[in-house]
Design a protein around this motif. Structure first.
Motif, mmCIF file in Angstrom:
data_model
loop_
_atom_site.group_PDB
_atom_site.id
_atom_site.type_symbol
_atom_site.label_atom_id
_atom_site.label_comp_id
_atom_site.label_asym_id
_atom_site.label_seq_id
_atom_site.Cartn_x
_atom_site.Cartn_y
_atom_site.Cartn_z
ATOM 1 N N UNK A 1 0.727 -1.112 0.036
ATOM 2 C CA UNK A 1 -0.043 -0.080 -0.033
ATOM 3 C C UNK A 1 0.825 1.265 -0.058
ATOM 4 N N UNK A 2 0.526 2.224 -0.868
ATOM 5 C CA UNK A 2 1.330 3.395 -0.858
ATOM 6 C C UNK A 2 0.841 4.346 0.267
ATOM 7 N N UNK A 3 1.184 4.022 1.334
ATOM 8 C CA UNK A 3 0.797 4.694 2.539
ATOM 9 C C UNK A 3 1.635 5.888 2.555
ATOM 10 N N UNK A 4 2.967 5.878 2.193
ATOM 11 C CA UNK A 4 3.994 6.869 2.319
ATOM 12 C C UNK A 4 3.870 7.817 1.119
ATOM 13 N N UNK A 5 2.900 7.734 0.185
ATOM 14 C CA UNK A 5 2.937 8.277 -0.959
ATOM 15 C C UNK A 5 2.855 10.126 -0.648
ATOM 16 N N UNK A 6 1.852 10.258 0.302
ATOM 17 C CA UNK A 6 1.949 11.898 0.579
ATOM 18 C C UNK A 6 3.170 12.402 1.019
ATOM 19 N N UNK A 7 4.098 11.678 1.721
ATOM 20 C CA UNK A 7 5.454 12.181 1.857
ATOM 21 C C UNK A 7 6.152 12.901 0.644
ATOM 22 N N UNK A 8 6.186 11.756 -0.492
ATOM 23 C CA UNK A 8 6.952 12.358 -1.774
ATOM 24 C C UNK A 8 6.252 13.298 -2.431
ATOM 25 N N UNK A 9 4.883 13.361 -2.235
ATOM 26 C CA UNK A 9 4.093 14.229 -2.985
ATOM 27 C C UNK A 9 4.323 15.615 -2.443
ATOM 28 N N UNK A 10 4.285 15.839 -0.935
ATOM 29 C CA UNK A 10 4.646 17.142 -0.219
ATOM 30 C C UNK A 10 6.049 17.612 -0.473
ATOM 31 N N UNK A 11 7.127 16.760 -0.460
ATOM 32 C CA UNK A 11 8.283 17.048 -0.841
ATOM 33 C C UNK A 11 8.734 17.185 -2.377
ATOM 34 N N UNK A 12 7.621 17.233 -3.122
ATOM 35 C CA UNK A 12 7.778 17.676 -4.624
ATOM 36 C C UNK A 12 8.532 16.761 -5.392
ATOM 37 N N UNK A 13 8.850 15.362 -5.193
ATOM 38 C CA UNK A 13 9.389 14.489 -6.007
ATOM 39 C C UNK A 13 8.547 13.337 -6.460
ATOM 40 N N UNK B 1 10.809 6.167 3.657
ATOM 41 C CA UNK B 1 10.458 7.038 2.637
ATOM 42 C C UNK B 1 10.857 8.367 2.987
ATOM 43 N N UNK B 2 10.740 8.772 4.183
ATOM 44 C CA UNK B 2 11.038 10.345 4.631
ATOM 45 C C UNK B 2 12.393 10.344 4.223
#
Length: 699
Positions: free
Chosen positions: A139-151, A398-399
């Motif tokens: 599950x892409x539970x950490x996707x919001x992290x990469x989205x907010x960091x702009x990558x 991910x972070x």
């Protein structure tokens, strides 16, 4: 008068819907403030908060139907955003990489899971295969992290998202097949039904959804209606996937891919979608996941702990091996490997779906009347513990990887910014109707995630004595500012009195160090003298004001005529003259076209002479985007382009001032052609920066 209720229910769990919603909002609000100081990722903090307030913690809130509904919406939102954020040109280029990673991250956990389930835990074969399917899903539970960091458009993220869809699809198809085989329901009709339903679902979402969305966005401009329409398509796609025997998250992801081009990353609609998702739906999902965690499972029985330990260790090892193999196969960096591992290591949605299905399948009964389940209670308890562990690992990994990549990108951006002048785009606006489209075009042409650099100007002629003229000007500027604010971009409004409008535009351009001008196209029919080398022939032509601006400023200028919303344009056809590469502003306008391709997602087709093509292709290789190149030598027969035009195209002509290097006599007839042969199409006349005739550096 309304009677006031004096009875307040303070029993636990909280049943008052107002108090329950307030508590969750306080958690969403306070989590970042507290967790940033403790160096705990925001996503993990929401999961922990859910465990604390949930039925297995302080029992403040039950995981009832309202939490499940919001959480389901949040999970679908994550998958939809991952499809919507995809760089489609990069995704097509890396699709085989996603396929390879999807097979890695499916096959490695599957193999280890079967061995562990059958030989370490002693499960029957069908149960072991189904357990291995749990290992493979993610599950892409950490996707919001990469989205907010702009990558979100980094190669590692594109590979991870595409691979997730592949492995989850395979894992859930495996679930359907194993359950059918275990219950004796697999026959010839089973395979036909499954294949046809899956193919039909994909075709409907991939073909019908874009057609519906294109028609809707073209005819309905209301912001709220557009958002509700998109949300309806997400849930419809999820439901269609469910009917086809797939997990709803697959349908949500496919919906994101289907709408990807129609919702540009810099558009107000995209901003609203991301805002509502990150503010409400996704936090509700994460809190709901936390409510599933039962810490008491640690102390119930040794078998649950044993199963959980095996699952956590093998899943982590398998996902790391898959990420390592992907890194070595495609020569990625260590940080990209960390991001791939982080995004693929969390197990929530598909895992929960699979374990609940397996738990509810009863194969028979013991002599004592106890049900024999395909997956027993120890697997169910172990899965809950595994969710907590994998979500923690996923979030931290991910972070770490995404932060390092974002820092590297920021350093490269700083280097680029030091080499290129800062962007300042001036938008002269004269009416509310065209202001929104001019702002939309300006945002498409600028660098993403840069909230500044836009100026809207309404110029008033000193000779006008209308007392309401300033009031109307303020209203037009407010409309432009509102359009920019919808994309989370600040637009500075300017109101100026001058001897004439063109003089005001030129003066502001000098004062504000403007790099680009985006203005509406105005026609005039009577013949007037040419102005400073700008051809103004008899018949339809650019207006005197535009010609005057072009004659007295040497700034990249876009004269834009919008016949339909910019987001519904499917292709931009750029017609380039011979020797365009020898003009001083060649790199500048090519950068703008590149940003248009990246921000809009539309197809860019560049028509240019063979002599100019090598320079265009070289630039395209340095700055890859969704751009094709076609050799075009018929500048003396520009109406022949009509055969290449399709509905929903936007036609661009790269122009030149008279007596400059790239000037062609046919340019003076282009306004006439636009009205006679290309009526009904949006178009742009692009005037680049040009050196004077005596400057041999550009000749």
């Amino acid at each position: 008068m309304f009677p006031l209720s004096t009875s307040i229910n303070l029993t636990l769990p909280i049943e008052d819907p107002i108090l329950k919603f307030l508590l969750i909002l306080v958690i969403i609000l306070a989590a970042p403030l507290i967790l940033n100081k403790l160096k705990i990722p925001y996503l993990l903090g929401l999961i922990i908060a859910g465990a604390v307030i949930g039925p297995h913690g302080l029992n403040l809130v039950l995981r009832d139907s309202s939490i499940i509904l919001s959480g389901t919406a949040g999970l679908l939102y994550i998958m939809f955003l991952s499809g919507l954020d995809m760089d489609m040109s990069d995704f097509k280029h890396n699709s085989w990489r996603s396929l390879v990673f999807g097979l890695y991250t499916f096959c490695v956990p599957l193999g280890l899971g079967i061995l562990a389930g059958h030989y370490l835990l002693g499960f029957p074969l069908y149960s072991s295969i189904l357990l291995a399917g749990l290992f493979a899903s993610q599950t892409l539970i950490a996707y919001p992290i990469v989205s907010k960091l702009g990558i979100a458009r980094d190669k590692s993220v594109t590979i991870s998202v595409g691979g997730t869809v592949i492995t989850d699809t395979l894992a859930l198809l495996l679930l359907t097949i194993i359950v059918g085989m275990a219950t004796g329901n697999v026959d010839d009709h089973f395979w036909w039904r499954l294949t046809l339903s899956v193919v039909l679902c994909i075709v409907v979402i991939a073909v019908l959804f874009p057609l519906l969305a294109h028609w809707f966005f073209k005819h309905v401009s209301d912001n709220i209606s557009q958002y509700i329409f998109v949300l309806a398509l997400v849930f419809l796609g999820a439901y269609l996937a469910q009917l086809a025997g797939l997990e709803p998250i697959i349908g949500a992801f496919l919906s994101g891919l289907a709408l990807n081009r129609l919702i540009p990353r810099t558009s107000p609609l995209m901003n609203r979608i991301e805002f509502v998702g990150h503010a409400i739906f996704i936090p509700f999902f994460l809190i709901g996941v936390g409510m599933l965690i039962d810490y008491r499972a640690f102390f119930r029985d040794w078998e649950s702990i044993e199963v959980a330990a095996v699952m956590i260790l093998l899943i982590t090892a398998a996902k790391y091996i898959a990420a390592f193999l992907t890194q070595k196969t495609f020569r990625l960096s260590k940080d990209q490997r960390t991001v791939i591992f982080g995004l693929s290591s969390a197990h929530v949605a598909a895992t929960l779906a699979a374990v609940m299905v397996g738990y509810n399948v009863i194969l028979g009964y013991t002599p004592e009347g106890e049900p024999i389940r395909l997956l027993n209670e120890s697997v169910l308890n172990g899965t809950i513990l595994m969710i907590l562990a994998t979500c923690t690992i996923s979030t931290f990994a991910t972070q770490r990887g995404a932060h390092n990549i974002a820092m590297g990108n920021a350093q490269e951006s700083d280097d680029d910014r030091s080499r290129r002048p800062e962007e300042h785009i001036l938008i002269p606006v004269a009416n509310e109707r065209s202001a929104e489209e001019l702002v939309a075009m300006s945002i498409m042409l600028k660098k993403p995630r840069d909230p500044n650099g836009l100026y809207a100007l309404n110029a008033i002629d000193n000779r006008v004595e209308d007392p309401n003229v300033e009031k109307r000007a303020r209203k037009i500027l407010d409309a432009a500012a509102s359009a920019a604010a919808g994309s989370d971009i600040y637009l500075q409004t300017l109101l100026r009195y001058d001897v004439n409008i063109s003089n005001a535009i030129v003066s502001v351009a000098r004062e504000r160090n403007i790099t680009d001008i985006v203005m509406g196209m105005h026609h005039m029919t009577p013949a007037v003298p040419g102005i400073a080398g700008i051809p103004v022939p008899a018949g339809p032509a650019i207006g005197r004001m535009a010609a005057d601006v072009l004659g007295h400023s040497n700034i990249t200028t876009f004269l834009y005529n919008a016949e339909q919303p910019l987001s519904t344009v499917k292709r931009h056809l750029i017609v380039v003259p011979e020797k365009a590469e020898k003009e001083a502003g060649f790199q500048m306008w090519m950068n703008r076209i590149h940003q248009l391709a990246r921000n809009s997602g539309a197809k860019i087709i560049v028509f240019a002479p063979a002599s100019t093509m090598p320079y265009l292709r070289t630039f395209g290789r340095r700055r890859p985007a969704n751009i094709d190149f076609v050799v075009f030598e018929q500048w003396d027969d520009l109406p022949s382009l009509e055969h290449d035009l399709r509905q929903d195209d936007c036609l661009w002509f790269v122009m030149s001032r008279r007596e400059r290097v790239s000037y062609h006599p046919a340019m003076s007839r282009i306004p006439l052609y636009l009205e006679q042969y290309f009526a009904g199409y949006s178009y742009v006349l692009l005037y680049p920066v040009q050196a004077g005739p005596g400057d041999s550096r550009y000749l």
